[in-house]
Design a protein around this motif. Sequence first.
Motif, PDB file in Angstrom:
ATOM      1  N   ILE A  14       0.813  -1.217   0.000  1.00 27.92           N
ATOM      2  CA  ILE A  14       0.000   0.000   0.000  1.00 27.92           C
ATOM      3  C   ILE A  14       0.849   1.271   0.000  1.00 27.92           C
ATOM      4  O   ILE A  14       0.394   2.312  -0.449  1.00 27.92           O
ATOM      5  N   SER A  43       2.496   0.873  -4.090  1.00 33.66           N
ATOM      6  CA  SER A  43       1.700   0.549  -5.271  1.00 33.66           C
ATOM      7  C   SER A  43       0.788   1.701  -5.667  1.00 33.66           C
ATOM      8  O   SER A  43       0.011   2.202  -4.847  1.00 33.66           O
ATOM      9  N   ASP A  44       0.877   2.096  -6.919  1.00 37.07           N
ATOM     10  CA  ASP A  44      -0.035   3.104  -7.438  1.00 37.07           C
ATOM     11  C   ASP A  44      -1.262   2.462  -8.081  1.00 37.07           C
ATOM     12  O   ASP A  44      -2.122   3.166  -8.609  1.00 37.07           O
ATOM     13  N   LEU A  88      -3.548   0.722  -6.455  1.00 30.50           N
ATOM     14  CA  LEU A  88      -4.685   0.888  -5.545  1.00 30.50           C
ATOM     15  C   LEU A  88      -5.094   2.356  -5.485  1.00 30.50           C
ATOM     16  O   LEU A  88      -4.237   3.240  -5.488  1.00 30.50           O
ATOM     17  N   ARG A 106      -5.670   2.987   0.027  1.00 31.06           N
ATOM     18  CA  ARG A 106      -4.313   2.932   0.585  1.00 31.06           C
ATOM     19  C   ARG A 106      -4.267   3.587   1.963  1.00 31.06           C
ATOM     20  O   ARG A 106      -3.660   3.064   2.893  1.00 31.06           O
TER      21      ARG A 106
END
Length: 195
Positions: A34, A37-38, A40, A45
């Motif tokens: 979270i 990672s882009d 989500l 997030r």
Amino acid sequence: MNHQVMPRLKVPMIRTENPTPISQHHRIALIRKIMTSDDLPLMERIAAALILLYAQPVRRLVRLTVHYVQHDGDQVTLILGDPPTPVPEPFAELLLGYIRDGRPNRPGGTLPASDWLFPGHRAGQPMDPATLGRRLTAAGIPTLHGRTATLRQLVLQAPPSVVAGMLGYHTVHTEAVAAQAGGTWKKYAPGDHTR
């Protein structure tokens, strides 16, 4: 029921024990995901980080406003209990960015000036806990099991009464979680041990 005046009634059993937590390795992997990672959405997030870092239940998350996040110079804190809880980087930057320009503003629904951290569709109302819970589940975040794992880890690292105060839990609850987790804080003798 015995006289067939009403149908058979089944009373559901309510679970009172803590659910099985996810492993610490799985929790750390989710936190890493979270934070980096882009894929989500930013809302998921932020909510996932509040669960996996601060053991906050979804029903409490939706009641948070932007005023619960304090930014004083380089220090960012969350007011979840007393004293306020520090927010580490990179989550602090992510959280401040979300408050600044990442919260959803729905035309005809929530006003852009809404103070809710997770605004709902209705003007002036927070997001429904069930809605946020479904969004987190769809994103692969185990809300209940993740929160349980986080709380267990926190009470193993610090005295349960301190964790309770900072995160807004009752001391009896955190003491019980610490006992289940095998915590040894009850045997800790406070004071000066240099003598």
